[in-house]
Design an enzyme around this catalytic site. Sequence first.
Site, PDB file in Angstrom:
ATOM      1  N   HIS A 135      -6.051   7.396  12.072  1.00 17.32           N
ATOM      2  CA  HIS A 135      -5.752   5.960  11.974  1.00 17.32           C
ATOM      3  C   HIS A 135      -4.308   5.689  11.570  1.00 17.32           C
ATOM      4  CE1 HIS A 135     -10.294   4.703  11.446  1.00 17.32           C
ATOM      5  NE2 HIS A 135      -9.972   5.003  12.684  1.00 17.32           N
TER       6      HIS A 135
ATOM      7  N   ALA B 125     -17.125  12.321  -4.525  1.00 17.14           N
ATOM      8  CA  ALA B 125     -16.473  13.379  -3.745  1.00 17.14           C
ATOM      9  C   ALA B 125     -15.812  14.419  -4.661  1.00 17.14           C
ATOM     10  CB  ALA B 125     -15.436  12.763  -2.806  1.00 17.14           C
TER      11      ALA B 125
ATOM     12  N   CYS C 144       7.542   2.625  16.618  1.00 17.12           N
ATOM     13  CA  CYS C 144       8.354   1.676  17.384  1.00 17.12           C
ATOM     14  C   CYS C 144       7.474   1.040  18.466  1.00 17.12           C
ATOM     15  CB  CYS C 144       9.565   2.356  18.016  1.00 17.12           C
ATOM     16  SG  CYS C 144      10.508   1.168  19.014  1.00 17.12           S
TER      17      CYS C 144
ATOM     18  N   ARG D   2       0.838  -1.203   0.000  1.00 18.94           N
ATOM     19  CA  ARG D   2       0.000   0.000   0.000  1.00 18.94           C
ATOM     20  C   ARG D   2       0.878   1.261   0.000  1.00 18.94           C
ATOM     21  NH1 ARG D   2      -4.463  -0.273   4.396  1.00 18.94           N
ATOM     22  NH2 ARG D   2      -4.997   1.661   3.332  1.00 18.94           N
TER      23      ARG D   2
ATOM     24  N   GLY E 168     -17.082  10.666   2.258  1.00 18.74           N
ATOM     25  CA  GLY E 168     -16.561   9.388   1.770  1.00 18.74           C
ATOM     26  C   GLY E 168     -16.237   8.374   2.836  1.00 18.74           C
TER      27      GLY E 168
ATOM     28  N   ASP F 191      -3.261   7.247   3.557  1.00 20.50           N
ATOM     29  CA  ASP F 191      -2.493   7.801   2.433  1.00 20.50           C
ATOM     30  C   ASP F 191      -2.122   9.254   2.749  1.00 20.50           C
ATOM     31  OD1 ASP F 191      -4.477   9.760   1.367  1.00 20.50           O
ATOM     32  OD2 ASP F 191      -5.660   7.988   0.844  1.00 20.50           O
TER      33      ASP F 191
ATOM     34  N   CYS G  38      14.611   0.729  15.388  1.00 16.19           N
ATOM     35  CA  CYS G  38      14.203   2.086  15.730  1.00 16.19           C
ATOM     36  C   CYS G  38      15.447   2.940  15.944  1.00 16.19           C
ATOM     37  CB  CYS G  38      13.360   2.029  17.003  1.00 16.19           C
ATOM     38  SG  CYS G  38      12.986   3.656  17.695  1.00 16.19           S
TER      39      CYS G  38
HETATM   40  P1  OAD Z   1     -15.170   2.282   3.629  1.00 15.93           P
HETATM   41  O1  OAD Z   1     -14.588   1.493   2.497  1.00 15.93           O
HETATM   42  O2  OAD Z   1     -15.821   1.535   4.730  1.00 15.93           O
HETATM   43  O3  OAD Z   1     -16.264   3.314   3.055  1.00 15.93           O
HETATM   44  C1  OAD Z   1     -15.989   4.161   1.967  1.00 15.93           C
HETATM   45  C2  OAD Z   1     -17.235   4.982   1.668  1.00 15.93           C
HETATM   46  O4  OAD Z   1     -16.919   5.862   0.608  1.00 15.93           O
HETATM   47  C3  OAD Z   1     -18.465   4.159   1.236  1.00 15.93           C
HETATM   48  O5  OAD Z   1     -19.620   4.620   1.925  1.00 15.93           O
HETATM   49  C4  OAD Z   1     -18.566   4.464  -0.267  1.00 15.93           C
HETATM   50  O6  OAD Z   1     -19.907   4.490  -0.733  1.00 15.93           O
HETATM   51  C5  OAD Z   1     -17.968   5.848  -0.343  1.00 15.93           C
HETATM   52  N1  OAD Z   1     -17.370   6.168  -1.643  1.00 15.93           N
HETATM   53  C6  OAD Z   1     -16.795   5.346  -2.552  1.00 15.93           C
HETATM   54  N2  OAD Z   1     -16.358   6.032  -3.602  1.00 15.93           N
HETATM   55  C7  OAD Z   1     -16.666   7.334  -3.386  1.00 15.93           C
HETATM   56  C8  OAD Z   1     -16.486   8.539  -4.128  1.00 15.93           C
HETATM   57  N3  OAD Z   1     -15.880   8.560  -5.305  1.00 15.93           N
HETATM   58  N4  OAD Z   1     -16.943   9.692  -3.575  1.00 15.93           N
HETATM   59  C9  OAD Z   1     -17.559   9.694  -2.369  1.00 15.93           C
HETATM   60  N5  OAD Z   1     -17.766   8.594  -1.641  1.00 15.93           N
HETATM   61  C10 OAD Z   1     -17.313   7.429  -2.124  1.00 15.93           C
HETATM   62  O7  OAD Z   1     -14.001   3.238   4.181  1.00 15.93           O
HETATM   63  P2  OAD Z   1     -13.919   4.077   5.527  1.00 15.93           P
HETATM   64  O8  OAD Z   1     -15.273   4.531   5.955  1.00 15.93           O
HETATM   65  O9  OAD Z   1     -12.862   5.087   5.354  1.00 15.93           O
HETATM   66  O10 OAD Z   1      -9.336   1.719   9.297  1.00 15.93           O
HETATM   67  O11 OAD Z   1     -13.402   2.973   6.541  1.00 15.93           O
HETATM   68  C11 OAD Z   1     -13.140   3.344   7.865  1.00 15.93           C
HETATM   69  C12 OAD Z   1     -11.962   2.569   8.400  1.00 15.93           C
HETATM   70  O12 OAD Z   1     -12.180   1.179   8.188  1.00 15.93           O
HETATM   71  C13 OAD Z   1     -10.668   2.842   7.679  1.00 15.93           C
HETATM   72  O13 OAD Z   1      -9.992   3.990   8.135  1.00 15.93           O
HETATM   73  C14 OAD Z   1      -9.866   1.625   7.982  1.00 15.93           C
HETATM   74  C15 OAD Z   1     -10.927   0.540   7.899  1.00 15.93           C
HETATM   75  O14 OAD Z   1     -10.786  -0.431   8.843  1.00 15.93           O
HETATM   76  C16 OAD Z   1      -8.060   1.308   9.503  1.00 15.93           C
HETATM   77  O15 OAD Z   1      -7.333   0.895   8.634  1.00 15.93           O
HETATM   78  C17 OAD Z   1      -7.628   1.437  10.910  1.00 15.93           C
END
Ligand code: OAD
Length: 235
Positions: free
Chosen positions: A109, A219, A117, A59, A175, A94, A136
Site C-alpha cells: 500500500h 501481536a 510523481c 503521519r 494484525g 510505516d 519531482c
Molecule cells: P485495521 O485497522 O482495519 O485492522 C487492524 C486489525 O488489527 C484489527 O483486526 C485489530 O483487532 C487488530 N489489532 C489491533 N491491535 C492489535 C495487536 N496489538 N495485536 C494484534 N492485532 C491487533 O487495519 P488493516 O487491516 O491494516 O490501506 O487495514 C487495511 C488497510 O485499510 C490499510 O492498509 C489501509 C486501510 O485503508 C491504505 O491506507 C491504502
Amino acid sequence: MQPVRNIVVLTGAGVSAESGIATFRGPGGLWEGHRVEDVCTPAALRADPALVHRFYDLRRAALGGVAPNAAHHALAALDRAWPGGLLIVTQNVDDLHERAGATRLLHMHGALLSALCAACGVRTAHAGALPPGSRCAACGAAALRPDIVFFGEMPYAMDRIVDAIGGCDLFVSVGTSGAVYPAAGFVEWANDRGAATLELNLERSAGSDRFDESRLGPAGELVPAWVDELLRERR
Ligand code: OAD
C-alpha cells in the site's frame, strides 16, 4: 502436514499497534475525524490536496516518535534465520519492519517515507513535509504526492505477491481486519493452493473462518511465540 519451506506473512495495522501507531478501524483509529474518502482516494487528492498532504505529513512526522515492537523484531529474526522462501507483505505504510531489520519485505500500500510523481510515476525516498506542488527530481513536474495506494488504485507488486502465495506452504496473517481487498482475499488464494493458513490477531476478524487456525492476542506476544515454534520445529 508437509514440512514448511515457503512462507508468506501478511501484516496490517495491528502489528504496529503496540508501537503506538493507531489502527484504522478501531475506536480512536487513524481515520477518526476524517472519512476515508476525504484522505485516501484520488478524488480527495484532487478536491483538497492540502488536506490530504497534511494528513500524511503528520503521519510521516509521527514515525520519529515510534519504534519497532517485539512482533516486528520477531519477523526480522525469522527473515534472518529462515532458509526457505519468505515474503513479508505489509499493508502498513510505516517503516517499522525495515527498522527491525526485515529485508524480504514489500509495502503493497505504499510508504510514508516515499513520494510518488503523479506525472512520471517515479518513486523517490522522501522524509519531512511534502507540500502540494513539490517538484519531482526526475521529470521536473510540480506533481509529487504521498506514495500511498489510495482506494481505487492498484496495490504495488501484485505479480510478486501472486507468485509468492502461489508457491507457499504456509500463509500467516498478522494484525489485519480482513476488510480491504485484495489483501483480504490472500488467504483464499493460499487455501486454493493447499497451503496451511494461520491468523494471529487481537480479536476475530472478518476473515477468521477462512483460516485453518486463528490465535487471538496481541501481536507482540503471538508473533514471537509463533516464530520460536517454527524455528524450533526446523531444528
Ligand atoms: P485495521 O485497522 O482495519 O485492522 C487492524 C486489525 O488489527 C484489527 O483486526 C485489530 O483487532 C487488530 N489489532 C489491533 N491491535 C492489535 C495487536 N496489538 N495485536 C494484534 N492485532 C491487533 O487495519 P488493516 O487491516 O491494516 O490501506 O487495514 C487495511 C488497510 O485499510 C490499510 O492498509 C489501509 C486501510 O485503508 C491504505 O491506507 C491504502
